[in-house]
Design a protein around this motif. Structure first.
Motif, short mmCIF file in Angstrom:
data_model
loop_
_atom_site.label_atom_id
_atom_site.label_comp_id
_atom_site.label_asym_id
_atom_site.label_seq_id
_atom_site.Cartn_x
_atom_site.Cartn_y
_atom_site.Cartn_z
N SER A 108 -8.17 18.14 28.60
CA SER A 108 -8.38 18.44 27.02
C SER A 108 -7.19 16.96 26.82
CB SER A 108 -8.11 19.53 26.49
OG SER A 108 -8.92 20.43 26.82
N HIS A 136 -15.14 22.32 32.11
CA HIS A 136 -13.93 21.87 31.47
C HIS A 136 -14.17 20.47 31.02
CE1 HIS A 136 -12.04 25.58 32.28
NE2 HIS A 136 -11.76 25.22 33.44
N SER A 137 -14.78 19.69 31.84
CA SER A 137 -14.84 18.17 31.46
C SER A 137 -16.07 18.17 30.33
CB SER A 137 -15.19 17.30 32.50
OG SER A 137 -14.48 17.44 33.58
N ASN A 183 -14.96 18.99 26.56
CA ASN A 183 -14.04 18.15 26.20
C ASN A 183 -15.03 16.64 26.04
OD1 ASN A 183 -11.16 18.89 25.93
ND2 ASN A 183 -11.97 19.75 27.95
#
Length: 184
Positions: A129, A173-174, A177
Protein backbone atom coordinates in the motif's frame (compact mmCIF):
# COMPACT_ATOMS: atom_id res chain seq x y z
CA UNK A 1 6.59 -14.61 12.86
CA UNK A 2 7.96 -11.07 13.24
CA UNK A 3 11.51 -10.56 12.06
CA UNK A 4 14.05 -9.38 14.63
CA UNK A 5 15.21 -6.36 12.58
CA UNK A 6 18.22 -5.66 14.80
CA UNK A 7 19.43 -9.23 14.39
CA UNK A 8 18.83 -9.10 10.61
CA UNK A 9 20.83 -5.85 10.48
CA UNK A 10 23.72 -7.28 12.50
CA UNK A 11 23.93 -10.49 10.44
CA UNK A 12 23.85 -8.77 7.07
CA UNK A 13 26.40 -6.19 8.19
CA UNK A 14 28.73 -8.92 9.48
CA UNK A 15 28.52 -10.81 6.18
CA UNK A 16 28.56 -8.06 3.55
CA UNK A 17 32.17 -8.80 2.59
CA UNK A 18 31.27 -12.43 1.77
CA UNK A 19 27.82 -11.79 0.37
CA UNK A 20 28.75 -11.27 -3.30
CA UNK A 21 30.57 -14.59 -3.34
CA UNK A 22 27.86 -16.57 -1.55
CA UNK A 23 24.56 -15.10 -2.74
CA UNK A 24 24.40 -16.85 -6.11
CA UNK A 25 20.62 -17.27 -6.05
CA UNK A 26 20.10 -13.57 -5.24
CA UNK A 27 22.33 -12.60 -8.18
CA UNK A 28 20.19 -14.71 -10.52
CA UNK A 29 17.01 -13.22 -9.06
CA UNK A 30 18.33 -9.70 -9.71
CA UNK A 31 19.14 -10.59 -13.32
CA UNK A 32 15.63 -11.97 -13.88
CA UNK A 33 13.98 -8.99 -12.17
CA UNK A 34 16.06 -6.64 -14.33
CA UNK A 35 14.92 -8.45 -17.48
CA UNK A 36 11.31 -8.07 -16.37
CA UNK A 37 11.88 -4.38 -15.59
CA UNK A 38 13.14 -3.80 -19.12
CA UNK A 39 10.09 -5.48 -20.58
CA UNK A 40 7.36 -4.06 -18.36
CA UNK A 41 8.29 -0.56 -17.14
CA UNK A 42 6.33 1.72 -19.46
CA UNK A 43 6.96 5.26 -18.19
CA UNK A 44 10.07 7.28 -18.85
CA UNK A 45 11.97 6.60 -15.62
CA UNK A 46 13.31 9.63 -13.78
CA UNK A 47 13.33 8.42 -10.17
CA UNK A 48 13.64 5.03 -8.54
CA UNK A 49 13.43 3.85 -4.94
CA UNK A 50 15.27 0.61 -4.27
CA UNK A 51 14.51 -1.14 -1.00
CA UNK A 52 17.25 -3.36 0.47
CA UNK A 53 20.27 -2.35 -1.63
CA UNK A 54 22.64 -4.70 0.18
CA UNK A 55 25.88 -4.92 -1.78
CA UNK A 56 24.30 -3.61 -4.97
CA UNK A 57 23.32 -6.60 -7.13
CA UNK A 58 20.12 -4.92 -8.26
CA UNK A 59 21.37 -1.34 -7.82
CA UNK A 60 24.02 -1.90 -10.49
CA UNK A 61 21.40 -3.16 -12.94
CA UNK A 62 18.96 -0.33 -12.24
CA UNK A 63 21.77 2.20 -12.67
CA UNK A 64 22.80 0.71 -16.02
CA UNK A 65 19.24 0.38 -17.34
CA UNK A 66 18.26 3.95 -16.37
CA UNK A 67 21.52 5.95 -16.23
CA UNK A 68 19.79 9.33 -15.84
CA UNK A 69 17.31 8.36 -13.13
CA UNK A 70 17.60 9.72 -9.61
CA UNK A 71 18.22 6.84 -7.21
CA UNK A 72 16.74 6.69 -3.71
CA UNK A 73 18.68 3.89 -2.03
CA UNK A 74 17.42 2.20 1.09
CA UNK A 75 18.83 -0.42 3.41
CA UNK A 76 18.53 -1.38 7.04
CA UNK A 77 22.35 -1.37 7.17
CA UNK A 78 24.11 1.97 6.48
CA UNK A 79 27.37 0.04 5.87
CA UNK A 80 25.82 -0.90 2.50
CA UNK A 81 26.96 2.50 1.23
CA UNK A 82 30.56 1.27 0.99
CA UNK A 83 29.45 -1.43 -1.47
CA UNK A 84 26.89 0.56 -3.47
CA UNK A 85 28.68 3.93 -3.73
CA UNK A 86 30.38 2.89 -7.01
CA UNK A 87 26.95 2.45 -8.66
CA UNK A 88 25.68 5.80 -7.40
CA UNK A 89 28.88 7.73 -8.20
CA UNK A 90 28.43 10.57 -10.67
CA UNK A 91 24.64 10.52 -10.55
CA UNK A 92 21.96 12.07 -8.40
CA UNK A 93 21.08 9.88 -5.46
CA UNK A 94 20.03 9.91 -1.84
CA UNK A 95 20.37 7.26 0.85
CA UNK A 96 17.33 6.51 2.98
CA UNK A 97 18.64 4.38 5.83
CA UNK A 98 16.36 2.37 8.06
CA UNK A 99 13.51 -0.09 8.08
CA UNK A 100 11.54 0.39 4.85
CA UNK A 101 8.36 -0.44 6.72
CA UNK A 102 8.72 2.66 8.89
CA UNK A 103 10.68 5.29 6.91
CA UNK A 104 8.91 7.86 4.74
CA UNK A 105 9.04 7.27 0.99
CA UNK A 106 9.42 10.06 -1.54
CA UNK A 107 6.32 10.67 -3.63
CA UNK A 108 5.93 10.59 -7.39
CA UNK A 109 8.24 7.62 -7.94
CA UNK A 110 8.41 5.90 -11.30
CA UNK A 111 9.67 2.65 -9.81
CA UNK A 112 9.77 1.09 -6.35
CA UNK A 113 12.03 -1.96 -6.56
CA UNK A 114 13.14 -4.62 -4.13
CA UNK A 115 14.95 -7.87 -4.77
CA UNK A 116 14.77 -10.54 -2.06
CA UNK A 117 14.02 -8.14 0.79
CA UNK A 118 10.29 -7.99 1.47
CA UNK A 119 10.19 -11.46 3.06
CA UNK A 120 11.78 -9.79 6.10
CA UNK A 121 8.83 -7.41 6.49
CA UNK A 122 6.29 -7.82 9.26
CA UNK A 123 3.40 -6.41 7.20
CA UNK A 124 3.92 -6.89 3.46
CA UNK A 125 0.37 -5.74 2.58
CA UNK A 126 1.02 -2.41 4.33
CA UNK A 127 4.32 -2.08 2.44
CA UNK A 128 2.53 -2.72 -0.89
CA UNK A 129 0.00 0.00 0.00
CA UNK A 130 2.78 2.41 0.94
CA UNK A 131 4.74 1.68 -2.25
CA UNK A 132 1.63 2.04 -4.43
CA UNK A 133 0.81 5.39 -2.79
CA UNK A 134 4.34 6.64 -3.50
CA UNK A 135 4.37 5.59 -7.15
CA UNK A 136 3.07 7.66 -10.07
CA UNK A 137 0.09 6.44 -12.02
CA UNK A 138 1.53 4.02 -14.56
CA UNK A 139 4.65 3.48 -12.43
CA UNK A 140 6.05 0.09 -11.52
CA UNK A 141 6.45 -1.93 -8.35
CA UNK A 142 9.17 -4.54 -8.96
CA UNK A 143 9.38 -7.14 -6.20
CA UNK A 144 10.93 -10.51 -5.78
CA UNK A 145 10.38 -12.62 -2.72
CA UNK A 146 10.22 -16.24 -1.68
CA UNK A 147 7.15 -18.42 -1.36
CA UNK A 148 5.77 -20.68 1.36
CA UNK A 149 7.84 -23.66 0.24
CA UNK A 150 11.14 -21.76 0.61
CA UNK A 151 13.43 -23.88 2.80
CA UNK A 152 10.48 -26.25 3.27
CA UNK A 153 12.74 -29.30 3.61
CA UNK A 154 15.02 -27.72 6.21
CA UNK A 155 12.43 -26.33 8.63
CA UNK A 156 12.32 -28.16 11.92
CA UNK A 157 9.23 -26.50 13.37
CA UNK A 158 6.49 -24.33 11.89
CA UNK A 159 7.69 -21.38 13.99
CA UNK A 160 11.36 -21.27 12.97
CA UNK A 161 10.97 -19.43 9.67
CA UNK A 162 9.61 -16.25 8.19
CA UNK A 163 6.01 -16.02 7.07
CA UNK A 164 5.97 -16.24 3.28
CA UNK A 165 3.02 -15.13 1.18
CA UNK A 166 1.27 -17.25 -1.41
CA UNK A 167 1.19 -15.71 -4.91
CA UNK A 168 -2.61 -15.47 -4.68
CA UNK A 169 -2.30 -13.30 -1.55
CA UNK A 170 0.23 -11.02 -3.23
CA UNK A 171 -2.12 -10.68 -6.20
CA UNK A 172 -5.00 -9.78 -3.91
CA UNK A 173 -2.98 -7.17 -2.00
CA UNK A 174 -1.71 -5.69 -5.24
CA UNK A 175 -5.14 -5.51 -6.87
CA UNK A 176 -6.68 -3.95 -3.73
CA UNK A 177 -4.12 -1.14 -4.10
CA UNK A 178 -4.98 -0.50 -7.73
CA UNK A 179 -1.91 -2.24 -9.09
CA UNK A 180 -2.04 -4.12 -12.37
CA UNK A 181 -0.07 -7.37 -12.20
CA UNK A 182 2.02 -7.85 -15.33
CA UNK A 183 4.04 -10.84 -14.15
CA UNK A 184 4.15 -13.04 -11.07
Amino acid sequence: MAADKQLVKERFEANFKRYDRLAVVQQRICAELDDLAGGYCRLPVSNILEIGIGTGFFTSRLAMRWPDAFLYLNDLVPAAEAFVAKYAAGRQHEYLWGDAESIAFPSGLDIVASASTVQWFDDLPAFISKAAASTKTGGSLLLSTFGPRHFHDTRTTPDDALDYYHPEDLLQHSHSNGLEILNI
